[in-house]
Motif scaffolding. Structure first.
Motif, PDB file in Angstrom:
ATOM      1  N   THR A 219       1.015  -1.176  -0.065  1.00 26.44           N
ATOM      2  CA  THR A 219       0.024  -0.153   0.070  1.00 26.44           C
ATOM      3  C   THR A 219       0.975   1.182  -0.152  1.00 26.44           C
ATOM      4  N   PRO A 220       0.714   2.004  -0.963  1.00 26.12           N
ATOM      5  CA  PRO A 220       1.663   3.408  -0.911  1.00 26.12           C
ATOM      6  C   PRO A 220       1.239   4.176   0.404  1.00 26.12           C
ATOM      7  N   ILE A 221       2.200   4.815   0.969  1.00 23.54           N
ATOM      8  CA  ILE A 221       2.036   5.554   2.159  1.00 23.54           C
ATOM      9  C   ILE A 221       0.976   6.688   1.942  1.00 23.54           C
ATOM     10  N   GLU A 222       0.964   7.209   0.985  1.00 21.60           N
ATOM     11  CA  GLU A 222      -0.034   8.377   0.887  1.00 21.60           C
ATOM     12  C   GLU A 222      -1.448   7.782   1.044  1.00 21.60           C
ATOM     13  N   THR A 223      -1.750   6.499   0.655  1.00 19.54           N
ATOM     14  CA  THR A 223      -3.029   6.053   0.671  1.00 19.54           C
ATOM     15  C   THR A 223      -3.373   5.338   1.994  1.00 19.54           C
ATOM     16  N   LEU A 224      -2.386   5.371   2.882  1.00 18.10           N
ATOM     17  CA  LEU A 224      -2.804   4.815   4.398  1.00 18.10           C
ATOM     18  C   LEU A 224      -3.807   5.608   5.053  1.00 18.10           C
ATOM     19  N   ARG A 225      -4.618   4.894   5.879  1.00 14.67           N
ATOM     20  CA  ARG A 225      -5.562   5.671   6.670  1.00 14.67           C
ATOM     21  C   ARG A 225      -5.203   6.210   7.684  1.00 14.67           C
ATOM     22  N   VAL A 226      -5.622   7.120   8.358  1.00 11.71           N
ATOM     23  CA  VAL A 226      -5.367   7.963   9.473  1.00 11.71           C
ATOM     24  C   VAL A 226      -4.760   6.818  10.743  1.00 11.71           C
ATOM     25  N   ASP A 227      -5.318   5.630  10.518  1.00 12.18           N
ATOM     26  CA  ASP A 227      -4.978   4.779  11.684  1.00 12.18           C
ATOM     27  C   ASP A 227      -3.629   4.200  11.417  1.00 12.18           C
ATOM     28  N   GLY A 228      -3.140   4.486   9.993  1.00 10.34           N
ATOM     29  CA  GLY A 228      -1.920   3.606   9.794  1.00 10.34           C
ATOM     30  C   GLY A 228      -2.135   2.339   8.861  1.00 10.34           C
ATOM     31  N   SER A 229      -3.386   1.852   8.914  1.00  5.85           N
ATOM     32  CA  SER A 229      -3.473   0.718   7.972  1.00  5.85           C
ATOM     33  C   SER A 229      -4.162   0.988   6.760  1.00  5.85           C
ATOM     34  N   SER A 230      -4.062  -0.075   5.689  1.00  6.53           N
ATOM     35  CA  SER A 230      -4.792   0.333   4.275  1.00  6.53           C
ATOM     36  C   SER A 230      -6.247   0.027   4.294  1.00  6.53           C
ATOM     37  N   GLY A 231      -6.587  -0.965   5.530  1.00  7.68           N
ATOM     38  CA  GLY A 231      -7.986  -1.280   5.586  1.00  7.68           C
ATOM     39  C   GLY A 231      -8.639  -2.256   4.588  1.00  7.68           C
ATOM     40  N   ALA A 232      -7.816  -2.476   3.693  1.00  9.98           N
ATOM     41  CA  ALA A 232      -8.263  -3.707   2.681  1.00  9.98           C
ATOM     42  C   ALA A 232      -8.366  -4.989   3.175  1.00  9.98           C
ATOM     43  N   ALA A 233      -7.592  -5.661   4.157  1.00 10.02           N
ATOM     44  CA  ALA A 233      -7.842  -6.585   4.912  1.00 10.02           C
ATOM     45  C   ALA A 233      -9.139  -6.640   5.851  1.00 10.02           C
ATOM     46  N   SER A 234      -9.441  -5.342   6.302  1.00 10.83           N
ATOM     47  CA  SER A 234     -10.604  -5.462   7.393  1.00 10.83           C
ATOM     48  C   SER A 234     -11.791  -4.938   6.588  1.00 10.83           C
ATOM     49  N   GLY A 235     -12.002  -4.991   5.345  1.00  8.48           N
ATOM     50  CA  GLY A 235     -12.992  -4.921   4.522  1.00  8.48           C
ATOM     51  C   GLY A 235     -13.695  -3.053   4.523  1.00  8.48           C
ATOM     52  N   ASN A 236     -12.417  -2.370   5.052  1.00 12.11           N
ATOM     53  CA  ASN A 236     -12.739  -1.027   5.153  1.00 12.11           C
ATOM     54  C   ASN A 236     -14.070  -0.413   5.785  1.00 12.11           C
ATOM     55  N   LEU A 237     -14.241  -1.115   7.007  1.00 12.79           N
ATOM     56  CA  LEU A 237     -15.106  -0.760   7.873  1.00 12.79           C
ATOM     57  C   LEU A 237     -15.069   0.588   8.619  1.00 12.79           C
ATOM     58  N   ALA A 238     -15.960   1.388   8.393  1.00 11.66           N
ATOM     59  CA  ALA A 238     -15.995   2.735   8.867  1.00 11.66           C
ATOM     60  C   ALA A 238     -16.821   2.832  10.150  1.00 11.66           C
ATOM     61  N   PHE A 239     -16.159   3.407  11.075  1.00 11.73           N
ATOM     62  CA  PHE A 239     -16.819   3.645  12.474  1.00 11.73           C
ATOM     63  C   PHE A 239     -16.400   5.372  12.665  1.00 11.73           C
ATOM     64  N   PRO A 240     -17.235   6.129  12.033  1.00 15.33           N
ATOM     65  CA  PRO A 240     -17.023   7.478  12.329  1.00 15.33           C
ATOM     66  C   PRO A 240     -17.012   8.152  13.705  1.00 15.33           C
ATOM     67  N   LYS A 241     -17.778   7.308  14.650  1.00  9.46           N
ATOM     68  CA  LYS A 241     -17.588   7.702  15.975  1.00  9.46           C
ATOM     69  C   LYS A 241     -16.466   7.100  16.892  1.00  9.46           C
ATOM     70  N   CYS A 242     -15.554   6.427  15.935  1.00  4.73           N
ATOM     71  CA  CYS A 242     -14.615   5.517  16.593  1.00  4.73           C
ATOM     72  C   CYS A 242     -13.338   5.540  15.712  1.00  4.73           C
ATOM     73  N   PRO A 243     -12.699   6.668  15.754  1.00  4.78           N
ATOM     74  CA  PRO A 243     -11.572   6.631  14.973  1.00  4.78           C
ATOM     75  C   PRO A 243     -10.375   6.118  15.255  1.00  4.78           C
ATOM     76  N   LYS A 244     -10.234   5.840  16.634  1.00  5.81           N
ATOM     77  CA  LYS A 244      -9.016   5.098  17.090  1.00  5.81           C
ATOM     78  C   LYS A 244      -9.354   3.618  17.062  1.00  5.81           C
ATOM     79  N   ARG A 245      -8.016   2.860  16.439  1.00  4.13           N
ATOM     80  CA  ARG A 245      -8.342   1.377  16.214  1.00  4.13           C
ATOM     81  C   ARG A 245      -7.035   0.816  16.784  1.00  4.13           C
ATOM     82  N   MET A 246      -7.182  -0.261  17.511  1.00  2.00           N
ATOM     83  CA  MET A 246      -5.994  -1.133  17.659  1.00  2.00           C
ATOM     84  C   MET A 246      -6.211  -2.754  17.767  1.00  2.00           C
ATOM     85  N   ALA A 247      -5.281  -3.446  17.489  1.00  2.48           N
ATOM     86  CA  ALA A 247      -5.485  -4.663  17.356  1.00  2.48           C
ATOM     87  C   ALA A 247      -6.071  -5.364  18.614  1.00  2.48           C
ATOM     88  N   GLY A 248      -7.011  -6.390  18.471  1.00  2.73           N
ATOM     89  CA  GLY A 248      -7.608  -6.947  19.537  1.00  2.73           C
ATOM     90  C   GLY A 248      -7.116  -8.366  20.029  1.00  2.73           C
TER      91      GLY A 248
END
Length: 167
Positions: free
Chosen positions: A75-104
């Motif tokens: 993933t090109p750096i300029e296309t990474l999300r704010v949380d540093g991931s590409s989102g591709a593996a997670s299905g690009n799930l959007a949680f507008p009220k929860c912008p902070k993410r971490m591995a569980g």
């Protein structure tokens, strides 16, 4: 709880049970050996064919944990999300009220070895999306189930992975 109160948008909740992502990649001896050296895993099964054959394998085998990296794209750096991931593996799930993410967490079961040249396909399905409350407040817990199969349609590994999204 209505969408107005929930941390989980209705359109995201509706994706439970659907495939979030698929990916395919080749297992390459040189790549896994470089990875094994980088993580300081010097198991001779990954480097010494004679040792691998003496232990019942056809040749050197890929480190089991490397399988999930064999299928990752770049993933090109300029296309990474704010949380540093590409989102591709997670299905690009959007949680507008929860912008902070971490591995569980992740739990993987390895079922058969991978050899140089094997082509692995992963299929990641959204298993659950639930809102929870912890000591520090509300959060969303997402769980995916992933299968890894080789070019002969043999199941190589299964994994359960989770992610926490926080306000």
């Amino acid at each position: 709880m209505s969408e107005h109160d929930s941390l989980i948008p209705d359109e995201v909740a509706a994706r439970v049970g659907t495939v979030a992502s698929t990916a395919t990649g080749a297992v390459v001896r040189r790549d896994w050996q470089r990875w094994a050296v980088a993580v300081k895993d010097h198991n001779p099964l990954y480097f010494d064919a004679e040792h691998a054959r003496a232990n019942g394998y056809a040749d050197v085998i890929c480190p089991p944990l490397y399988v999930q990296y064999a299928i990752l794209g770049v993933t090109p750096i300029e296309t990474l999300r704010v949380d540093g991931s590409s989102g591709a593996a997670s299905g690009n799930l959007a949680f507008p009220k929860c912008p902070k993410r971490m591995a569980g967490g992740e739990n993987t079961t390895f079922l058969r070895p991978c050899y140089d040249g094997d082509v692995i396909t992963s299929v990641r399905t959204i298993d659950s999306i639930v809102e929870k409350a912890g000591r520090s407040g509300r959060f969303v817990l997402v769980t995916w189930k992933t299968t890894y199969t080789n070019q002969r349609a043999e199941l190589v590994a299964e994994a359960t992975t989770s992610m926490i999204a926080r306000p």
